[in-house]
Design a protein around this motif. Structure first.
Motif, PDB file in Angstrom:
ATOM      1  N   LEU A 168      11.616   3.179  10.265  1.00  0.00           N
ATOM      2  CA  LEU A 168      13.030   3.479  10.009  1.00  0.00           C
ATOM      3  C   LEU A 168      13.924   2.252  10.197  1.00  0.00           C
ATOM      4  N   PRO A 169      13.895   1.583  11.342  1.00  0.00           N
ATOM      5  CA  PRO A 169      14.732   0.363  11.454  1.00  0.00           C
ATOM      6  C   PRO A 169      14.257  -0.772  10.561  1.00  0.00           C
ATOM      7  N   LEU A 170      12.956  -0.824  10.310  1.00  0.00           N
ATOM      8  CA  LEU A 170      12.433  -1.885   9.442  1.00  0.00           C
ATOM      9  C   LEU A 170      12.955  -1.706   8.017  1.00  0.00           C
TER      10      LEU A 170
ATOM     11  N   TRP B 124      16.555  -2.665   7.919  1.00  0.00           N
ATOM     12  CA  TRP B 124      16.653  -4.131   7.882  1.00  0.00           C
ATOM     13  C   TRP B 124      16.429  -4.654   6.467  1.00  0.00           C
ATOM     14  N   LEU B 125      15.400  -4.118   5.802  1.00  0.00           N
ATOM     15  CA  LEU B 125      15.114  -4.515   4.422  1.00  0.00           C
ATOM     16  C   LEU B 125      16.269  -4.138   3.497  1.00  0.00           C
ATOM     17  N   ARG B 126      16.813  -2.954   3.734  1.00  0.00           N
ATOM     18  CA  ARG B 126      17.915  -2.486   2.885  1.00  0.00           C
ATOM     19  C   ARG B 126      19.147  -3.373   3.043  1.00  0.00           C
TER      20      ARG B 126
ATOM     21  N   ALA C 195      17.789   2.566   0.547  1.00  0.00           N
ATOM     22  CA  ALA C 195      18.756   3.446   1.223  1.00  0.00           C
ATOM     23  C   ALA C 195      18.270   4.887   1.201  1.00  0.00           C
ATOM     24  N   GLU C 196      17.698   5.321   0.079  1.00  0.00           N
ATOM     25  CA  GLU C 196      17.162   6.680  -0.022  1.00  0.00           C
ATOM     26  C   GLU C 196      15.959   6.862   0.908  1.00  0.00           C
ATOM     27  N   VAL C 197      15.100   5.850   0.960  1.00  0.00           N
ATOM     28  CA  VAL C 197      13.941   5.914   1.862  1.00  0.00           C
ATOM     29  C   VAL C 197      14.407   5.986   3.318  1.00  0.00           C
TER      30      VAL C 197
END
Length: 231
Positions: free
Chosen positions: A117-119, A122-124, A155-157
């Motif tokens: 989730l945080p990863l 971060w990518l988003r 963002a959806e993921v």
């Protein structure tokens, strides 16, 4: 002398509760998750403003902090013993195999989502072109170059993973209650929160709820004011 040696063997050979550091990890991560959810839920309903941008920044900082703490928690878990059933009346035969498998699967999914989730967040943020700068001082390197299409997909993921985490937390709490009530497993004692943890949880709950209702009401009144001015 022999009784002292036997007592020491019992302490080293059996673990009746999670150690001090494991409990710190557990409850601090739990509190941070609740605050991050409160921020995430609130900022989505706000109009673009300085407050909303601040909430986004705090949400990202908390996400990275949770990621670091979860990784440290995993390392500590691998280095230390996980407590067995502390009650002599509870054995693995008393707990159905399905529940044992569910407990293992649930823990695996919790750790996996708490890392992903945080990863993904971060990518988003990286793909959206917004570098994370912790405390507005320490820049975090971007993991991706700017890509608006990819940013929307991430963002959806991120939202789906957040929903999954909420369901896993509810399932985790329900499993603890089932073990405690039906299997007479004193599992609550193994991760019993200290007074500081209880105070942090109470502050997070009250602060998070107050924070949400304050800013959601502000957002609603702001929208009403803007619509009336337009008319």
């Amino acid at each position: 002398m022999s009784s002292d040696l036997n007592a020491k063997r019992e302490v080293t050979d059996s673990v009746s509760s999670y150690n001090w550091l494991a409990r710190q990890f557990h409850w601090f991560i739990a509190v941070l998750i609740f605050i991050a959810f409160a921020l995430g839920w609130t900022m989505e309903g706000l109009e673009l403003s300085k407050d909303k941008l601040n909430f986004y920044a705090w949400h990202k900082w908390l996400g990275l902090l949770i990621l670091v703490l979860v990784l440290l928690r995993l390392c500590w878990r691998l280095l230390t013993k996980v407590p067995a059933h502390s009650s002599p009346h509870v054995s693995s035969s008393n707990v159905p195999g399905l529940f044992q498998f569910g407990a293992q699967l649930g823990h695996f999914l919790l750790y996996a989502v708490l890392i992903l989730l945080p990863l993904v967040g971060w990518l988003r943020s990286s793909s959206a072109g917004f570098q994370i700068v912790i405390l507005e001082v320490f820049p975090v390197p971007d993991l991706l170059s700017k890509d608006e299409a990819l940013s929307k997909q991430l963002a959806e993921v991120h939202e789906l993973l957040a929903l999954l985490l909420a369901l896993l937390v509810v399932g985790h709490v329900a499993a603890v209650v089932i073990h405690h009530v039906f299997f007479k497993d004193p599992i609550l004692q193994k991760m019993k929160p200290h007074l500081l943890h209880k105070a942090l949880i109470a502050c997070a709950l009250l602060g998070g709820l107050g924070f949400y209702f304050t800013y959601s009401d502000f957002s609603a009144s702001e929208k009403t004011k803007i619509s009336s001015e337009i008319k």
